[in-house]
Every structure is written in C-alpha cells, then in structure tokens.
Design an enzyme around this catalytic site. Structure first.
Site, PDB file in Angstrom:
ATOM      1  N   SER A 128      -9.820   2.046   2.934  1.00  0.00           N
ATOM      2  CA  SER A 128      -8.701   2.938   1.989  1.00  0.00           C
ATOM      3  C   SER A 128      -7.814   1.607   1.155  1.00  0.00           C
ATOM      4  O   SER A 128      -7.189   2.287   0.304  1.00  0.00           O
ATOM      5  CB  SER A 128      -8.185   3.842   2.844  1.00  0.00           C
ATOM      6  OG  SER A 128      -7.077   3.241   3.761  1.00  0.00           O
ATOM      7  N   LYS A 135       0.827  -1.062   0.009  1.00  0.00           N
ATOM      8  CA  LYS A 135       0.133  -0.007  -0.003  1.00  0.00           C
ATOM      9  C   LYS A 135       0.901   1.087  -0.012  1.00  0.00           C
ATOM     10  O   LYS A 135       1.707   1.434   0.946  1.00  0.00           O
ATOM     11  CB  LYS A 135      -0.942   0.102   1.285  1.00  0.00           C
ATOM     12  CG  LYS A 135      -1.840   1.065   1.260  1.00  0.00           C
ATOM     13  CD  LYS A 135      -2.934   1.169   2.471  1.00  0.00           C
ATOM     14  CE  LYS A 135      -3.932   1.997   2.629  1.00  0.00           C
ATOM     15  NZ  LYS A 135      -4.726   1.908   3.649  1.00  0.00           N
ATOM     16  N   SER A 137      -9.963  -0.281   7.060  1.00  0.00           N
ATOM     17  CA  SER A 137      -9.416  -0.063   5.659  1.00  0.00           C
ATOM     18  C   SER A 137      -8.886  -1.200   5.235  1.00  0.00           C
ATOM     19  O   SER A 137      -8.465  -1.205   4.015  1.00  0.00           O
ATOM     20  CB  SER A 137      -8.501   1.144   5.647  1.00  0.00           C
ATOM     21  OG  SER A 137      -8.944   2.238   5.798  1.00  0.00           O
TER      22      SER A 137
END
Lengths: 477, 487
Positions: free
Chosen positions: B154, B79, B178
């Site tokens: 996210s 990420k 997330s």
C-alpha cells in the site's frame, strides 16, 4: 394455591476509581470542567492515538481484589468490546473479558437473617464513556468526552443474594471496603458507584435457576430495594399466570417507581470481543501483590476489633463511627490529640450525627478538623466553657471548622468560675424569685432547677452550672 | 546537477558542507513534484508553503550548528496514514477527506527533530488495504518505470515518489508487505523493522499487531540512516520496545564472509514468475561468491500465512476503523434520519469497496460462534509461524527470497480478483505475523524493464544482519534510475 418463591439476585457493580488521571491517557479525571476540556487525542478517539495503561488503576483493582478475597490474575489482558455509540469515541470500549484481573472472591455480609458469604465471580478493569447531552430545542445531541477514559472496575457477584436486605448489605460492604482502600468515593447518587441487578425467582427447594432479567439505572439504595421488590412480584405474577419470564434488560424509572423493558436477549448485541492489540498483557508479580498487600490500610472489620480493645467504646458506637472511613479517621486523629476516646465518640455520635441529619449530609462530607474538635473537648474538660456553650461552639466548628479557643476568647464565652461574682448573681436571683425560694423550702426540688436556669440566664449561659448549684444550696440554707 | 539524483545521505552531506542550501533542496523537490505529479500521482497533499517555511528554519538551525545529523535539511514525503499536525491526513480515504490532525506521529516527530523538511503526504491504498495503490480515493499512483503498471502497495505513493525522484526518501508503513512489495515493484529499497522498533503513535492503525513504519529510499545506506533516526522507545506506544542496538549504520559493511543465509524452498514453488526466481537465485549466488554460506531449507506453513494474516488483520481493522463514524471528524453524509442512518450512510459513502470487504470479513471472524474457529485458530497459526522462523534462525542469520511473486502488474488487473491479489503477499506476510525485520532491494530487471526485488529477512532485532547482507549485495550493482526519474 400460591406457591412459595425464592428470589435469586446477582449484582454487577461499576465503581469509578479515584485516580487523578484517566485509565489510558494523562488527562484529568476531575469533575466539572467545561465540556471537552479534559481531553486529548487518546480519549477522543483521534486516528493514530494509542492507549497506555495507568498503573494506579491496576493497583486499585488489585487492592479491591485482595480486600474481597479474590485470586489475582497474574497474567491479565484487556479486550475490546465493539459497539457503536457516540459517547464511545472509538466505538469500542477497552475492557476485560477473557482474563479479568481478579477472580473467585467473596465478602461476608450480615443482615437480620444472620451472616453469610456472597461470592465474587470476577473484577475487571475498563474505561468509562463520555456524556451525551440531548438538546431538544435544536434537535441535536452534543457529546462531552471529559468522562471518556475515566477508570472503572466492574465487580460481578455470583447469584448468591436472596433479598433486598442482602443486596443492600453487600453493597454497603463493598462501599465501605472500597472507601477504606481509598480506591473510590463510591457515591451512588453521583454515579461513582452503579449497580445493575440480575434477578430471577424460583420455587423454594428448586435447584434450577429461573430466567433472569437485568435491571439498570438504579441510583440509590432505596431505588435498588424498590426495584427488587417490584421485579420479584412482576416475575411471580407472570409465573402464577402460567406465563414465562423473558430474559431482558429493564430500566428502572425512579419517578414512576417501576421498570420497563429496554431490550430482550434476541436484540442483544454481539460485542465481538477480542484481545486489545494496542496494550501488552499485565503481568503482576508475587512481589507486586505483596507490596500492594503491605500498603493495604486497616479495613473496617479489623478496626472494629481494635476499637473495642484499644478505646473501650460501645459496640454500637464503634460500628457507626467505622461505617465511614472518614469518620473513623476523624475519631482516631482527635483521640490521639486529646486522649479521650469516649468524649470524642460522644461528640461524633450525638452532636455530629444530629447536625448531619439536619443538613442531610454523608459522613464523607464532614469537614471539621480533628485538632479543633480536640480543642473543644479540652475547653469543656478544663471547665473553660460549660456544656451548653460547647454545643453552640461545636455547631460553628462543624460548619466552618473554626478554632474554638480563639472563638471562645473573642466572643467572651468563658465560664464564670469566679465564686465572688457568681455568689452575687445567685444572691440577686434568690431575691428576685421569692415564690421559687418558698417552693424550694416547701420541698419542691424542681424549684432549684428553675433558680439554676435563672442564674444561667443572668450570666448569659456562661456560669459554671456545678458551682451555681452548690452556691444556691448554700445560700438557700 | 539535479539534486534529486543524490541519495538522502549524499544530499545531507552537501547541505552540511554548505554546498546546497535547504531551500534549494526543498525547491528542487517541489519543482520535481510539479513536473512529475501528472504522470505519477504519488502525492495526496503537497505542502509547498509549509515546506519552504520549514526549510528556512532548518537552514538557520544548521547555520547555528544546532542540526548536524545526516538528514538535516533533507526533504521527505510521509505516507498519508501518519498524522502530521496541521497538515491534511486522509489515509487516501474519502472518510478522512478533511481530517487535519492536532498532533504528529512520533516517527514524524523523530524525523523533524533530525531536521527533516516534510514536503507532503503520499498516496496509498485506502487505509493501507491493498497491494496496488489503486484503492485510493484520490486516484491511482503509477509506476515510474512504466506508467501503465501499478507501483504496488500500500505504500505505493512513497515508493513511486522515491523512484520517480520527486523526493530523496519517504516513510511508509508495512502491515503485510506494504513497504517491501512496492519497493520491489518500483526498484527502490525499503525496510520493515522488527515490530516495536518504531513507535506506532500517530500511525492510523490498520492491523495494530502487525503495523510498522519504515524507511523507503534509493539505497541501503539511506534506509539504515533513516531507520536509526526513527527507531525509539516511546512510552505513548505500549508495544514499543527499548533497544540498545539501533546503530544500524554500523552494519553498513561490505562483508558477508561466513554469514549463514537460508533459502526457503517453499518460497520458490508454484506461482513464482521464472524471471523473478532466476534473479533472486542469482542474487543468492552473488552473496555466496562473496563468502556467505548459502543453503536451501524447508520453512513450512507458508500456505497458512495468507489466511491467518487476513483473519487477524481484518479482525483488528474492523475494530480500528469503527471510529470513523461521522460523529467527531471526517466525512458525514449530507442527509440522514437519526443516528443509525447517519452511521450507515456516512460509512457506506465514506469507505471504498476493499475497506468494506475487510471490515465485513473482520466483523465476521470475530462474531460470536466464529471467534474460536477463525480468530483463535489464526492466532495459533501465527504462533506456529513464529516458531518455524525461530527454528530457521537457529541455523541462519538471514533468510533470502523474493519480495513478490511477480513484477508490477498492469493497472486495473488486480482488484477484480482479490484472492489472486492477496496471494501476491505470500512472501512478505509471514514476516509481519512473526514480527521480524525485512528489507526489499532491487536485484535485477525483467524483460519488460520492470524492477525485481530481493527480500532479506532477519530474526527479531537483527536488522543489522539484513542491512549488512543487503549492503554487500548492493555493492555489486549500480542503482538504476527509472524513466520518470530521468525525465
């Protein structure tokens, strides 16, 4: 008719701690590195970096707290103080607001007005900022983060001081105490100790405080004393003219010897303090406090009592010597080597003081080693060198910390103690100075001094003055 | 055989056995990314050159017998809020459009030590603020099950990359759901570990007291294996915890007999899609059939979790994001007059709308006069929520519920109504507030063919309970490949 006013002063004193590494990372705190060389992701505020508390900072803060009679907060926390400025890489400073490490202490000060206690509201730990350099030519500012993350403690007093004298005495007391603890070198001119002065005035007898101002940028005791006098007068003038003192921060200008307003309370920033989530609470056990207490060195007040008892030197000398931990250390180490406290004290009080004054030095800057001073004292005591030679040699020891035995040997400075050799020299002087001999016989005692001087000159200062005296009297009959 | 069909652990075995080379695995991943990125947009940065170079190095170490772990040679995506030394790290924000870190996050280093080959950085909601991966400055990521839908957020890029089979596994981060919510939307498995288990060093902070890094993969075995690799006591992270019980793979056991599972009634009230409700309750039934003791209970305080979370997370974020100011790195506005104007313009132009909203919200709740009313009150709510979970875990080993109230919404439907979007985090947020571990794994599909996620929550440091329950449930169901994975 003019009223009588009382000045009310409280201090916020920042002290840079003498740790080898920074408060939240392992970068060096050493002075003088090329810009941004003592930096890492943490102290330059790189994304994703996290602070880790330097344990030594806690120990120093607790040590200062204990030495100033504070309560140690056994569950203490860091908070973030949020404000934007380029010298502050994260745009927040990690400090302590809600649970500072020490609270409710005091120190005892002594001025001409007598002894009194100045209470300490709190001591908290925080990080220093970087340094901005403004390049006027290029119209840019450059930032150096070498100082970013250097550990500080802020010592906040209660508004207990009433004069510049008391303020100076309080600062001296803090400085001595902290230097004794080895927690900082406390140099005002280099910024390792900085004081902000909060001052208000009120009519004598009033129990209410007046509106206060805060004065920043005070880099010497002299500036502090002048700023206090100036601000007291400014505030009294305002009040006398029927105007009000505005709560504001003022900046002292050392060149102009005056201050000007920096920002008023209305412009004061909202720092939006909140607990620092990247650090865990600092839990200080009873055992840890006891351990720090047990390692606490002998502080000045204790030293003074012991010196009197153990060394039997005058109070005045003891006070001067212990005013600096470094000088006290030299005194004790030298005394231990030579066993003559009074002689050591004399050398420090007379010759060392004179040279320090001449070179405009702090006692902290004394560089000679006790072993060399002890040797010098031995040389005098054994009559190997005479007093005036000793003074000359001391200057070299003071400057270059040389071995006096070796120096005396190499330079041939040993006293002439050989009676035969001296007798010849004295005889020559008597022959060359008939007028003085006549004066001596005529009852002028002074003439003897002159003849001694001439003999010393003839022996290049190496003669044993006692022997010269004796021989002269003998030969002059 | 398409190498992306394998799980990370399966691929790792093939590599150890010499049946697949690290270079082949890496090339397969790079090819898959090339083929699918136009449709899914999971990545902000693909490091083809670095990955191939690294693949050769890792192969050498494997050949020399120096790398024998289950993840050696297996490619991974990270990420884009985790620092990777020498590799662009943007947090999907314009303000970090050019930021190349000088160091790698501890979790990334742990993976590298295990022989991982990093192929790139995945898209996300800007600074992890969002639930759809639509707030990224680098384009929207699409759901591999239906590209008209969002992947969740996210960690939407990481989840979509795994679901689209661009990469066998990825790292995500979870501040309020997330990892778990996008895992649910994309039909993959993700774990948010106990706070303090995985070092946050190098994770670009959103809400420091809530953020945790965790694995995202196709199954529970992969997630347990990856989590085992990245769990570490790190002296660089003061909130890191020393754990003796991080042998999570020992909990990969198909046995829930006697396990006490609680279903909070509060998680099945208004706002929950009936299809999700049915699927999750059916999963509970399955576990019951396998011998678990399942019962309903009242957790309480659920309605306070979202406001408390947004106050705490935004307060921390408003301070955490202050460092992005145009002075030291990242975006600086072109023209400005003086320092204040430079700050203002750089930040106004560099941050997106959702980030600005949260910075303002956080600055407000910390302001003098509001701190007690908002921030301190939120901290008290947080403590009460933790207590409610403590009570529940005195009775249950695992709490079972949905990961999200609905399946993935369509693109463009969420951002206009932030309150509605925030409410979507209702089942995941309290887990972060209480610091608990949670796993999301697929349990069914809705009538539109979108995955439904099951969430299992454990007590602090009891990852093994949820891994065991999840693994047992997983054995009753085939893994379903998304249409983009099939492409």
């Amino acid at each position: 008719m003019s009223k009588n006013y009382e000045t009310v002063i409280g201090l916020e004193v920042h002290v840079e701690l003498a740790t080898k590494t920074k408060i939240f990372c392992s970068c060096s705190t050493a002075f003088g590195g090329a810009p941004n060389t003592h930096t890492c992701p943490v102290c330059t505020g790189q994304p994703g970096s996290l602070p880790v508390l330097n344990k030594q900072v806690v120990e120093y803060a607790v040590a200062v707290g204990l030495a100033t009679n504070c309560q140690i907060t056994q569950y203490s926390k860091f908070d973030r103080k949020n404000y934007f400025y380029p010298d502050n890489p994260q745009n927040y400073q990690i400090s302590q607001l809600y649970l500072p490490i020490c609270r409710d202490g005091y120190v005892e000060i002594e001025t001409d007005a007598g002894k009194k206690q100045v209470r300490i509201h709190e001591i908290h730990m925080e990080e220093d900022a970087g340094k901005l350099v403004h390049d006027e030519w290029e119209d840019v500012s450059i930032v150096d983060y070498n100082r970013s993350g250097v550990p500080l403690i802020e010592i906040v007093s209660e508004p207990d001081m009433r004069s510049a004298d008391e303020v100076i005495a309080y600062l001296e007391k803090l400085r001595q105490t902290i230097q004794y603890l080895g927690a900082s070198d406390c140099k005002l001119n280099e910024g390792s100790m900085r004081a902000d002065v909060n001052l208000s005035v009120r009519e004598v007898g009033s129990s209410k405080f007046g509106t206060r101002t805060e004065m920043k940028n005070l880099n010497s005791f002299k500036a502090i004393a002048h700023a206090i006098e100036g601000e007291r007068e400014r505030q009294i003038e305002l009040l006398e003219a029927g105007r009000k003192v505005v709560q504001e921060t003022r900046r002292w200008d050392d060149n102009k010897e005056s201050s000007h307003a920096m920002r008023s309370k209305e412009d004061a920033q909202d720092y939006r303090y909140f607990p620092e989530p990247d650090l865990v609470p600092i839990v200080i056990s009873d055992e840890w406090i006891a351990d720090i207490r047990s390692r606490q060195p002998e502080l000045r007040d204790e030293k003074l009592v012991r010196y009197k008892k153990e060394y039997d030197i005058p109070d005045y000398d003891a006070k001067i010597i212990t005013s600096s931990k470094h000088m006290a250390d030299i005194f004790e180490a030298t005394t231990k080597l030579c066993g003559k406290p009074k002689k050591v004290s004399n050398w420090l009080m007379v010759e060392a003081m004179r040279l320090m004054k001449e070179h405009e030095m702090d006692p902290e800057e004394l560089r000679f080693s006790p072993v060399n001073l002890a040797k010098l004292i031995e040389l005098v005591e054994s009559g190997t060198i005479n007093g005036s030679v000793a003074k000359e040699v001391f200057e070299i020891v003071f400057d270059k910390d040389i071995d006096p035995e070796q120096y005396v040997e190499e330079k041939g400075l040993k006293s002439v103690n050989d009676e035969g050799e001296l007798r010849d020299a004295v005889q020559r002087v008597i022959e060359e100075n008939p007028q003085s001999v006549e004066d001596y016989h005529g009852g002028k005692e002074k003439a003897l001094g002159y003849l001694v001087g001439q003999t010393m000159k003839a022996t290049k200062g190496k003669a044993n003055p006692g022997m010269v005296n004796k021989l002269l009297k003998e030969l002059l009959g | 055989m398409n190498l992306l069909r394998y799980t990370a652990v399966e691929l790792g075995k093939k590599i150890q056995a010499g049946e697949v080379s690290v270079l082949e695995a890496t090339q397969a991943v790079l090819d898959a990314i090339k083929a699918k990125e136009a449709a899914v947009n999971s990545f902000v940065t693909v490091d083809e050159e670095g990955a191939l170079k690294r693949a050769a190095e890792v192969q050498k170490l494997i050949d020399e017998g120096k790398l024998t772990g289950p993840l050696a040679g297996v490619p991974v995506a990270i990420k884009d809020n985790m620092c990777t030394e020498g590799l662009l790290t943007t947090c999907s924000s314009k303000i970090l459009y050019n930021y190349i870190p000088t160091y790698s996050a501890e979790a990334v280093k742990r993976l590298e030590a295990a022989g991982a080959v990093i192929v790139g950085k995945t898209n996300m909601d800007e600074f992890a603020m969002g639930s759809t991966t639509e707030t990224s400055a680098y384009g929207v990521t699409k759901n591999p099950w239906n590209t008209e839908h969002v992947p969740g957020g996210s960690s939407g890029g990481s989840c979509a990359a795994v679901a689209a089979e661009e990469v066998p596994y990825a790292l995500g981060s979870d501040t309020g759901g997330s990892i778990r919510q996008p895992s649910s939307f994309c039909g993959v498995t993700g774990i948010k570990p106990t706070y303090g288990s995985v070092s946050r060093y190098g994770l670009i902070a959103y809400g420091s007291s809530l953020d945790q890094i965790g694995p995202i993969a196709k199954d529970v075995t992969d997630c347990a294996t990856i989590l085992e690799s990245i769990t570490s006591y790190d002296t660089k992270d003061s909130t890191s915890v020393k754990r003796e019980d991080s042998d999570y793979t020992s909990a990969l056991v198909d046995d829930v007999k006697g396990m006490r599972i609680g279903i909070p009634r509060d998680y099945f009230g208004e706002g929950l899609d009936p299809e999700v409700r049915e699927a999750v309750l059916a999963a509970a039934e399955t576990l019951k059939e396998k011998g678990a003791i399942v019962e309903e209970f009242d957790l309480g305080l659920v309605e306070y979790a979202i406001p408390a979370y947004y106050v705490i997370a935004c307060a921390e974020a408003s301070s955490n994001l202050a460092r992005f100011d145009g002075v030291k790195y990242g975006y600086r506005t072109r023209e400005y007059e003086g320092l204040h104007n430079m700050y203002k313009k750089s930040r106004s132009e560099g941050f997106g709308a959702e980030v600005k909203r949260r910075i303002m919200l956080g600055s407000f709740v910390l302001s003098s006069g509001y701190y007690d009313a908002y921030y301190l009150k939120a901290l008290r709510v947080k403590a009460l929520i933790k207590k409610a979970f403590d009570n529940a875990f005195s009775k249950y080993d695992v709490i079972l519920g949905p990961a999200a109230p609905t399946t993935a919404p369509k693109l463009g439907q969420s951002l206009d109504n932030p309150i509605q979007m925030y409410l979507g985090d209702i089942y995941t947020i309290s887990v972060n507030l209480a610091g608990l571990p949670g796993i999301s794994l697929p349990c069914d599909m809705d009538k539109n063919g979108l995955p439904i996620g099951l969430q299992l929550i454990g007590d602090c440091f009891k990852e093994k309970n949820i891994i065991r329950a999840a693994y047992s449930f997983e054995q009753t169901r085939e893994y379903k490949h998304s249409p983009l994975a099939e492409a």
